[in-house]
Design a protein around this motif. Structure first.
Motif, PDB file in Angstrom:
ATOM      1  N   ALA A  77       0.576  -0.933   0.625  1.00 45.40           N
ATOM      2  CA  ALA A  77      -0.084   0.262   0.151  1.00 45.40           C
ATOM      3  C   ALA A  77       0.692   1.468  -0.146  1.00 45.40           C
ATOM      4  O   ALA A  77       0.497   2.143  -0.747  1.00 45.40           O
ATOM      5  N   THR A  78       1.599   1.428   0.650  1.00 45.38           N
ATOM      6  CA  THR A  78       2.926   2.285   0.838  1.00 45.38           C
ATOM      7  C   THR A  78       2.903   2.596  -0.530  1.00 45.38           C
ATOM      8  O   THR A  78       4.016   3.884  -0.721  1.00 45.38           O
ATOM      9  N   ALA A  80       2.429   1.537  -3.164  1.00 43.42           N
ATOM     10  CA  ALA A  80       1.193   2.556  -4.654  1.00 43.42           C
ATOM     11  C   ALA A  80       0.559   3.595  -3.920  1.00 43.42           C
ATOM     12  O   ALA A  80       0.717   4.572  -5.347  1.00 43.42           O
ATOM     13  N   GLN A  81       1.158   4.314  -3.041  1.00 40.10           N
ATOM     14  CA  GLN A  81       0.909   5.013  -2.817  1.00 40.10           C
ATOM     15  C   GLN A  81       1.714   6.379  -3.416  1.00 40.10           C
ATOM     16  O   GLN A  81       1.384   7.842  -3.983  1.00 40.10           O
ATOM     17  N   ALA A  82       3.314   5.517  -2.690  1.00 38.58           N
ATOM     18  CA  ALA A  82       4.028   6.895  -3.225  1.00 38.58           C
ATOM     19  C   ALA A  82       3.829   6.866  -4.879  1.00 38.58           C
ATOM     20  O   ALA A  82       4.306   7.285  -5.788  1.00 38.58           O
ATOM     21  N   GLN A  84       1.619   6.739  -6.975  1.00 34.95           N
ATOM     22  CA  GLN A  84       0.740   7.650  -6.905  1.00 34.95           C
ATOM     23  C   GLN A  84       0.889   9.105  -6.950  1.00 34.95           C
ATOM     24  O   GLN A  84       0.130   9.439  -7.652  1.00 34.95           O
ATOM     25  N   ARG A  85       1.795   9.307  -6.421  1.00 32.49           N
ATOM     26  CA  ARG A  85       2.271  10.600  -5.492  1.00 32.49           C
ATOM     27  C   ARG A  85       3.134  11.388  -6.934  1.00 32.49           C
ATOM     28  O   ARG A  85       3.181  12.703  -7.312  1.00 32.49           O
TER      29      ARG A  85
END
Length: 86
Positions: A77-78, A80-82, A84-85
């Motif tokens: 999840a971390t 994937a969030q990185a 997307q940013r």
């Protein structure tokens, strides 16, 4: 010690090792050979082979596996969030 007790101990090396680690059993078995079943039960408890001990061991392993899965999910999840940013 009687020959039949010695034979049983030679056939079961783990019980023999338990008796060696707890020498009071030599005396007890020499006086009362019928206590062999008690020695086997205590050896199984000592080595963690009773049913409750096995269940607890499986639960510990499952808990560890679940924790690892949760850590992997959190790590993905971390990542994937990185991504997307960017």
């Amino acid at each position: 010690m009687r020959a039949d007790i010695q034979h049983v101990l030679s056939q079961h090396p783990e019980i023999r090792q338990y008796v060696r680690q707890h020498p009071n059993w030599y005396r007890k078995l020499g006086r009362d050979p019928s206590q062999l079943s008690l020695v086997e039960k205590e050896a199984n408890y000592f080595y963690g082979r009773t049913f409750p001990q096995r269940v607890e061991k499986v639960q510990n392993h499952l808990g560890l596996a679940m924790m690892m899965i949760e850590m992997l999910k959190a790590g993905q999840a971390t990542v994937a969030q990185a991504s997307q940013r960017r």
